[in-house]
Design an enzyme around this catalytic site. Structure first.
Site, PDB file in Angstrom:
ATOM      1  N   SER A   3       0.793  -1.238   0.000  1.00  0.00           N
ATOM      2  CA  SER A   3       0.000   0.000   0.000  1.00  0.00           C
ATOM      3  C   SER A   3       0.821   1.282   0.000  1.00  0.00           C
ATOM      4  CB  SER A   3      -0.954   0.002   1.196  1.00  0.00           C
ATOM      5  OG  SER A   3      -2.005  -0.920   0.987  1.00  0.00           O
ATOM      6  N   GLU A 103      -5.015  -3.065  -7.144  1.00  0.00           N
ATOM      7  CA  GLU A 103      -5.089  -3.801  -5.883  1.00  0.00           C
ATOM      8  C   GLU A 103      -5.773  -5.158  -6.098  1.00  0.00           C
ATOM      9  OE1 GLU A 103      -4.226  -3.678  -2.794  1.00  0.00           O
ATOM     10  OE2 GLU A 103      -3.572  -1.649  -2.329  1.00  0.00           O
TER      11      GLU A 103
END
Length: 236
Positions: A3, A103
């Site tokens: 992230s 993602e």
């Protein structure tokens, strides 16, 4: 990066805001098909299981402050994909940072996360460009700093051993642990010193067999050692 890559993605979106092609208050539809897998972190998915409409500003906050994977993928869609982020990074002198996948793609196959990587040095180059105001307008920069300073993530990493009240604008990145190996335990950020100067720091703990507490402690102790070396020490 895991992230950590949400920070350059948000920076690329804010550049579009500065250019006038996107607006912070514009509504963006988030559909159920945009949601990452249940194993991935997504407060938006959990709060709005049937989809929702959010402003671009809200999506950006979810992305960098709450590390929401679904928000990240919607932002990548607005940018027309990772290649736009790469052009942005090259434009600010960051050459050894790769944003290649969504993602959802990262969550579908453990190997995919390794395609999205950075050297610590290039993460620092990006942070320095952000701190020096060479990449975004003051309003966009101030907004981003507010979000990444208020983030509740990573309290046991860079911030953990610094003096209480130290301002740290930062972004974490964390992978799952599979077969006893944790691919990524990361934290990058800007630490404000007592004299108003700043430290740009990037720590990536990769492919570790250590437990959560040990990996976090490595980052915390690194940050504290740098703080002790660079901050003015008051007389006893």
């Amino acid at each position: 990066m895991q992230s950590v890559y949400k920070l350059p993605i948000s920076m690329a979106v804010l550049q579009r805001v500065d250019q006038g092609t996107l607006k912070l208050d514009q509504p963006v539809r988030v559909e159920k098909r945009d949601y990452v897998s249940p194993a991935q972190h997504s407060p938006i998915r959990d709060k709005y299981p049937n989809g929702t409409e959010l402003t671009l500003s809200e999506l950006l906050r979810y992305n960098v402050s709450e590390s929401d994977g679904s928000a990240c993928d919607v932002l990548l869609r607005l940018l027309d994909g990772p290649q736009t982020v790469m052009r942005y990074l090259h434009g600010i002198g960051v050459k050894n940072m790769i944003v290649a996948n969504t993602e959802k793609e990262i969550g579908s196959d453990n190997a995919v996360q390794y395609r999205n990587w950075s050297t610590p040095n290039d993460a620092v180059i990006m942070l320095k460009a952000l701190q020096e105001g060479r990449t975004l307008s003051k309003s966009s920069r101030d907004l981003l700093f507010r979000w990444i300073t208020a983030t509740p993530t990573g309290m046991q990493r860079i911030k953990a051993l610094l003096p209480k009240g130290t301002l740290v604008a930062h972004k974490t990145g964390s992978s799952r642990t599979l077969n006893g190996i944790t691919a990524a335990t990361n934290n990058i950020g800007l630490i404000t010193l007592p004299n108003g100067q700043h430290i740009a720091l990037a720590v990536f703990v990769s492919d570790s067999k250590a437990d959560d507490a040990v990996r976090d402690e490595v980052i915390a102790k690194t940050a504290r050692a740098i703080w002790d070396a660079w901050s003015p020490v008051p007389p006893k």
